[in-house]
Design an enzyme around this catalytic site. Structure first.
Site, PDB file in Angstrom:
ATOM      1  N   CYS A   1       0.847  -1.185   0.000  1.00  0.00           N
ATOM      2  CA  CYS A   1       0.000   0.000   0.000  1.00  0.00           C
ATOM      3  C   CYS A   1       0.891   1.247   0.000  1.00  0.00           C
ATOM      4  O   CYS A   1       1.839   1.333   0.774  1.00  0.00           O
ATOM      5  CB  CYS A   1      -0.959   0.096   1.184  1.00  0.00           C
ATOM      6  SG  CYS A   1      -2.194  -1.203   1.195  1.00  0.00           S
TER       7      CYS A   1
ATOM      8  N   LYS B   1      12.594 -15.734  -9.592  1.00  0.00           N
ATOM      9  CA  LYS B   1      12.455 -14.667 -10.611  1.00  0.00           C
ATOM     10  C   LYS B   1      11.498 -15.111 -11.700  1.00  0.00           C
ATOM     11  O   LYS B   1      10.605 -14.363 -12.090  1.00  0.00           O
ATOM     12  CB  LYS B   1      13.805 -14.349 -11.276  1.00  0.00           C
ATOM     13  CG  LYS B   1      14.771 -13.435 -10.602  1.00  0.00           C
ATOM     14  CD  LYS B   1      14.358 -12.024 -10.375  1.00  0.00           C
ATOM     15  CE  LYS B   1      13.512 -11.870  -9.146  1.00  0.00           C
ATOM     16  NZ  LYS B   1      14.171 -11.623  -7.897  1.00  0.00           N
TER      17      LYS B   1
ATOM     18  N   ARG C   1       4.085  -0.220  -4.782  1.00  0.00           N
ATOM     19  CA  ARG C   1       3.806  -0.755  -3.446  1.00  0.00           C
ATOM     20  C   ARG C   1       2.487  -1.522  -3.389  1.00  0.00           C
ATOM     21  O   ARG C   1       2.169  -2.148  -2.384  1.00  0.00           O
ATOM     22  CB  ARG C   1       3.751   0.390  -2.433  1.00  0.00           C
ATOM     23  CG  ARG C   1       5.043   1.157  -2.311  1.00  0.00           C
ATOM     24  CD  ARG C   1       4.908   2.236  -1.271  1.00  0.00           C
ATOM     25  NE  ARG C   1       4.790   1.671   0.053  1.00  0.00           N
ATOM     26  CZ  ARG C   1       5.799   1.447   0.878  1.00  0.00           C
ATOM     27  NH1 ARG C   1       7.016   1.763   0.524  1.00  0.00           N
ATOM     28  NH2 ARG C   1       5.603   0.921   2.062  1.00  0.00           N
TER      29      ARG C   1
ATOM     30  N   LYS D   1       5.872  -4.310  -3.944  1.00  0.00           N
ATOM     31  CA  LYS D   1       7.311  -4.214  -3.727  1.00  0.00           C
ATOM     32  C   LYS D   1       7.701  -4.368  -2.267  1.00  0.00           C
ATOM     33  O   LYS D   1       8.623  -5.082  -1.925  1.00  0.00           O
ATOM     34  CB  LYS D   1       7.794  -2.860  -4.269  1.00  0.00           C
ATOM     35  CG  LYS D   1       9.280  -2.643  -4.167  1.00  0.00           C
ATOM     36  CD  LYS D   1      10.020  -3.529  -5.135  1.00  0.00           C
ATOM     37  CE  LYS D   1      11.522  -3.391  -5.049  1.00  0.00           C
ATOM     38  NZ  LYS D   1      12.188  -4.527  -5.705  1.00  0.00           N
TER      39      LYS D   1
ATOM     40  N   TRP E   1      -2.759  -2.674  -1.838  1.00  0.00           N
ATOM     41  CA  TRP E   1      -2.465  -4.094  -2.002  1.00  0.00           C
ATOM     42  C   TRP E   1      -3.419  -4.793  -1.036  1.00  0.00           C
ATOM     43  O   TRP E   1      -3.309  -4.638   0.179  1.00  0.00           O
ATOM     44  CB  TRP E   1      -1.012  -4.396  -1.650  1.00  0.00           C
ATOM     45  CG  TRP E   1      -0.629  -5.805  -1.954  1.00  0.00           C
ATOM     46  CD1 TRP E   1      -0.242  -6.310  -3.165  1.00  0.00           C
ATOM     47  CD2 TRP E   1      -0.603  -6.908  -1.035  1.00  0.00           C
ATOM     48  NE1 TRP E   1       0.025  -7.652  -3.059  1.00  0.00           N
ATOM     49  CE2 TRP E   1      -0.191  -8.047  -1.768  1.00  0.00           C
ATOM     50  CE3 TRP E   1      -0.896  -7.054   0.317  1.00  0.00           C
ATOM     51  CZ2 TRP E   1      -0.055  -9.307  -1.190  1.00  0.00           C
ATOM     52  CZ3 TRP E   1      -0.767  -8.309   0.891  1.00  0.00           C
ATOM     53  CH2 TRP E   1      -0.344  -9.417   0.142  1.00  0.00           C
TER      54      TRP E   1
ATOM     55  N   GLU F   1       7.748 -15.379 -10.417  1.00  0.00           N
ATOM     56  CA  GLU F   1       7.031 -14.170  -9.993  1.00  0.00           C
ATOM     57  C   GLU F   1       6.672 -13.250 -11.147  1.00  0.00           C
ATOM     58  O   GLU F   1       5.680 -12.533 -11.067  1.00  0.00           O
ATOM     59  CB  GLU F   1       7.774 -13.418  -8.887  1.00  0.00           C
ATOM     60  CG  GLU F   1       8.981 -12.620  -9.279  1.00  0.00           C
ATOM     61  CD  GLU F   1       9.544 -11.783  -8.111  1.00  0.00           C
ATOM     62  OE1 GLU F   1      10.765 -11.680  -8.023  1.00  0.00           O
ATOM     63  OE2 GLU F   1       8.762 -11.241  -7.313  1.00  0.00           O
TER      64      GLU F   1
ATOM     65  N   GLU G   1      17.034 -18.528  -6.432  1.00  0.00           N
ATOM     66  CA  GLU G   1      16.675 -17.171  -6.840  1.00  0.00           C
ATOM     67  C   GLU G   1      16.214 -17.157  -8.309  1.00  0.00           C
ATOM     68  O   GLU G   1      15.270 -16.451  -8.667  1.00  0.00           O
ATOM     69  CB  GLU G   1      17.869 -16.231  -6.618  1.00  0.00           C
ATOM     70  CG  GLU G   1      17.756 -14.838  -7.195  1.00  0.00           C
ATOM     71  CD  GLU G   1      16.563 -14.029  -6.701  1.00  0.00           C
ATOM     72  OE1 GLU G   1      15.864 -14.462  -5.777  1.00  0.00           O
ATOM     73  OE2 GLU G   1      16.323 -12.960  -7.289  1.00  0.00           O
TER      74      GLU G   1
ATOM     75  N   ASN H   1      -1.979   2.091   5.705  1.00  0.00           N
ATOM     76  CA  ASN H   1      -1.103   0.994   5.301  1.00  0.00           C
ATOM     77  C   ASN H   1      -0.831   0.182   6.549  1.00  0.00           C
ATOM     78  O   ASN H   1      -0.377   0.725   7.556  1.00  0.00           O
ATOM     79  CB  ASN H   1       0.206   1.548   4.719  1.00  0.00           C
ATOM     80  CG  ASN H   1       1.227   0.451   4.447  1.00  0.00           C
ATOM     81  OD1 ASN H   1       0.862  -0.711   4.282  1.00  0.00           O
ATOM     82  ND2 ASN H   1       2.491   0.818   4.403  1.00  0.00           N
ATOM     83  N   GLY H   2      -1.121  -1.131   6.482  1.00  0.00           N
ATOM     84  CA  GLY H   2      -0.892  -1.985   7.650  1.00  0.00           C
ATOM     85  C   GLY H   2      -2.091  -2.893   7.855  1.00  0.00           C
ATOM     86  O   GLY H   2      -2.916  -3.068   6.951  1.00  0.00           O
TER      87      GLY H   2
ATOM     88  N   HIS I   1      14.628 -38.427  -5.576  1.00  0.00           N
ATOM     89  CA  HIS I   1      13.885 -38.806  -4.362  1.00  0.00           C
ATOM     90  C   HIS I   1      12.427 -38.363  -4.462  1.00  0.00           C
ATOM     91  O   HIS I   1      11.733 -38.290  -3.457  1.00  0.00           O
ATOM     92  CB  HIS I   1      14.573 -38.232  -3.121  1.00  0.00           C
ATOM     93  CG  HIS I   1      15.955 -38.781  -2.956  1.00  0.00           C
ATOM     94  ND1 HIS I   1      16.212 -40.058  -2.534  1.00  0.00           N
ATOM     95  CD2 HIS I   1      17.168 -38.237  -3.221  1.00  0.00           C
ATOM     96  CE1 HIS I   1      17.523 -40.273  -2.519  1.00  0.00           C
ATOM     97  NE2 HIS I   1      18.120 -39.179  -2.941  1.00  0.00           N
TER      98      HIS I   1
HETATM   99  O1  M6R Z   1      12.651  -5.395   0.884  1.00  0.00           O
HETATM  100  P1  M6R Z   1      13.082  -6.790   1.202  1.00  0.00           P
HETATM  101  O2  M6R Z   1      14.420  -7.121   0.613  1.00  0.00           O
HETATM  102  O3  M6R Z   1      13.031  -7.115   2.650  1.00  0.00           O
HETATM  103  O4  M6R Z   1      12.017  -7.716   0.472  1.00  0.00           O
HETATM  104  C1  M6R Z   1      12.059  -9.099   0.619  1.00  0.00           C
HETATM  105  C2  M6R Z   1      11.206  -9.780  -0.420  1.00  0.00           C
HETATM  106  O5  M6R Z   1       9.876  -9.373  -0.318  1.00  0.00           O
HETATM  107  C3  M6R Z   1      11.693  -9.500  -1.843  1.00  0.00           C
HETATM  108  O6  M6R Z   1      13.029  -9.837  -1.997  1.00  0.00           O
HETATM  109  C4  M6R Z   1      10.848 -10.274  -2.870  1.00  0.00           C
HETATM  110  O7  M6R Z   1      11.040 -11.647  -2.710  1.00  0.00           O
HETATM  111  C5  M6R Z   1      11.185  -9.829  -4.292  1.00  0.00           C
HETATM  112  N1  M6R Z   1      10.035  -9.241  -4.900  1.00  0.00           N
HETATM  113  C6  M6R Z   1      11.569 -10.920  -5.186  1.00  0.00           C
HETATM  114  O8  M6R Z   1      11.930 -10.458  -6.442  1.00  0.00           O
END
Ligand code: M6R
Length: 605
Positions: A2, A482, A27, A600, A75, A485, A478, A99-100, A501
């Site tokens: 948010c 990527k 956000r 984000k 969000w 997502e 990772e 926000n929260g 396994h």
């Molecule tokens: O701001 P942060 O690094 O704490 O965020 C952690 C995760 O939310 C963030 O890395 C998320 O997994 C990314 N969107 C992945 O690309």
């Protein structure tokens, strides 16, 4: 999670809020809304499910002349993506954005009998009803009472109808920054919305009542004492938060990685050796610890997995990596002999913040690796090492991951030197190789034909597997994140030796398997695992060092990494996997920078 913005000044609030919401949209982008209060106390509310562009269209069809207002991009947590659930929420005298999460909203609804006053499914509307219920013409007293009742995290910006030209704010955990610019007073979730108006800003202290008027911002603690904010200066410019000619933020940020590496590594080298003492990080932190615990979420946690592999391999210090949302409710086996490293791009991720607080309670010394200056995690941790990536706008983290890794490598170099594991010569060589990784990343970005070929093998598939052993497994976690997502392809990473396994049952004809085999020590073993999936029809995209000798029967597509030292393969491998995800998402016509269901900055549990 948010985005919120408030403005009181001498210009058209509607325009300033809409422009700010566009900056904050990363956000959250389920719905957006604005509330404007004119000088006579008349309220204008506009809110729409969908992107800020939908809201802008509606606002432009009904322009409002007001110099004070609040705006929100959502969000969704409580309640679906509808106009009714969009913020702002109004009740009687009160209109607010939030926000929260208000955890006790059911209890508040029942205790105060708000059931019939609610028009949405949100926790936020309950807070609006509560403030209206408590309001007797004094915003400060109202917020003071509300703080005793509300449980959860919140950043609120509030308009009271009988207070034209003023915005009242209060926060607990959720972030808020504020600035006094030439055009007036501003408050927002983060700097991206403020930077066009002021380079000087402050972090709003928690549980402090902040009042924005056109010509000033005042802060009162809950005892009614005036507080002076600690002013900070933004160290990046407006252009850094714009696409600068690139089609998407993600590809811009991938391209910024070599520079971000330079900015993060070079200032910490003294005669070629890593040193953090100028930043206030004492060597005793590294000499006294017996174990290291790394806590983070998502990509930052995967950076921690690479850090674990490197630290254990070189330093022989046991490292545990924890998912922050699990760690905070587990049994933390840490004490004063543990160095806890928390990693976060935003510095606001609520689970990582809670994990940091828990680590401190357990007596552990804490070191944060954070990108956003002055963020809560940076402020609360005992020590902080900033990554210098500049603002990362795309939801998919790229450059932040690379510089988190760079700091973990710098730390490894420093500790190795301090503990006599590296001679100065070895430490210098280690650092030289780290620095040279930035030019290797640039080479990957320039020479991406094989990656584009791989996209064709992946983009029509519903599933993809990433396999590797040791460090390669850490990178592949990772890579899979990527791809999933931003391309919505179900992608999983497996330790290559673990496939048989269970998971190998999922491999069928043409299933894409992205196989990483950059580590000499286990190269032959990984190649045998690749043969196992290939024998079952997998389409193999093999990622290896450029000098690797591999039988062409083993793969369909080969991607060479311009790297020679195994320990440093992650930098070029990461850039390769980021590009694979980026081009796949783009080829599928998806919204690369704002993938569905995500935001984000994750400031709710
Ligand atoms: O701001 P942060 O690094 O704490 O965020 C952690 C995760 O939310 C963030 O890395 C998320 O997994 C990314 N969107 C992945 O690309």
């Amino acid at each position: 999670m948010c985005g919120i913005i408030g403005y009181s000044g001498s210009f058209c609030a509607q325009k300033i809020l809409l422009d700010g919401l566009e900056q904050l949209e990363y956000r959250g982008y389920d719905s957006a809304g604005v509330a404007l209060l004119d000088d006579q106390g008349e309220l204008f509310l506009q809110k729409k499910a969908g992107r800020v562009s939908v809201l802008r269209k509606a606002c432009e069809a009904a322009p409002v002349k007001s110099r004070c207002g609040i705006g929100h991009t959502r969000w969704a947590t409580h309640g679906g993506v509808t106009d009714a659930n969009a913020h702002p929420h109004s009740c009687g005298q009160v209109t607010l954005i939030h926000n929260g999460i208000i955890e006790n909203y059911h209890e508040i609804t029942a205790a105060f009998g708000f059931q019939d006053r609610l028009h949405s499914e949100t926790d936020t509307e309950v807070a609006a009803c509560l403030l209206d219920h408590l309001y007797r013409g004094n915003p400060f007293e109202t917020l003071k009472k509300a703080v005793d009742i509300l449980v959860g995290s919140y950043a609120f910006c509030i308009l009271f109808k009988d207070r034209p030209g003023q915005i009242f704010c209060i926060r607990n955990v959720s972030p808020l920054v504020a600035a006094q610019g030439e055009a007036g007073s501003f408050v927002a979730s983060d700097l991206t919305a403020l930077i066009a108006h002021s380079r000087s800003y402050f972090v709003v202290p928690e549980k402090t009542v902040m009042t924005l008027s056109a010509d000033r911002i005042t802060l009162l603690d809950l005892n009614g004492q005036t507080m002076e904010p600690e002013c900070l200066t933004v160290d990046w410019n407006v252009e850094s938060a714009q696409k600068g000619g690139y089609p998407h933020f993600m590809i811009k940020e991938i391209n910024e990685q070599p520079q971000a590496m330079e900015n993060t590594v070079r200032p910490r080298l003294f005669n070629g050796l890593p040193d953090f003492r100028e930043e206030g990080v004492e060597d005793s932190l590294f000499l006294d610890c017996e174990t290291i615990t790394i806590v983070a979420c998502g990509t930052a946690m995967y950076a921690g997995m690479v850090g674990k592999a490197i630290i254990e391999q070189i330093l022989h210090i046991p490292v545990a990596v924890h998912i922050a949302s699990e760690f905070r409710y587990d049994t933390p086996l840490i004490n004063e002999k543990t160095l806890t490293i928390v990693i976060s791009q935003s510095g606001e991720t609520i689970d990582t913040l809670a994990a940091l607080r828990l680590a401190k309670e357990c007596g552990s010394r804490t070191l944060a690796i954070v990108n956003v200056k002055g963020s809560t995690i940076a402020r609360e941790s005992d020590y902080v090492l900033y990554t210098h990536a500049g603002p990362e706008i795309a939801v998919a983290s790229t450059k932040a991951y690379i510089v988190q890794l760079a700091v973990l490598y710098l730390l490894t170099g420093r500790i190795a030197l301090l503990r006599g594991i590296f001679t100065e010569k070895q430490a210098k060589e280690f650092m030289d190789t780290l620095l040279s990784a930035s030019s290797s990343i640039a080479q990957v970005i320039q020479k991406d034909e094989a990656i584009k070929k791989a996209v064709k093998a992946v983009k029509h598939s519903d599933h993809a597997f990433f396999i590797g052993r040791g460090l390669d497994y850490a990178f592949s976690l990772e890579g899979a994140l990527k791809l999933k997502e931003i391309s919505y392809i179900h992608a999983e990473a497996y330790a290559a030796g673990e496939l048989k396994h269970g998971t190998i049952a999922l491999i069928e004809k043409n299933t894409p398997v992205i196989a990483l085999a950059t580590q000499e020590k286990i190269f032959a073993k990984t190649i045998s695992n690749i043969r196992e999936v290939r024998a079952r029809g997998a389409s193999v995209i093999l990622i290896v060092k450029e000098n690797a000798q591999v039988d062409p029967d083993v793969y369909d597509i080969r991607i060479d990494l311009p790297v020679r030292q195994d320990e440093f393969a992650v930098f070029t491998a990461a850039a390769t996997l980021q590009l694979l995800a980026y081009y796949t998402s783009d080829a599928k016509g998806l919204n690369v920078d704002k993938p569905r269901n995500l935001a984000k900055s994750v400031t709710v549990e």
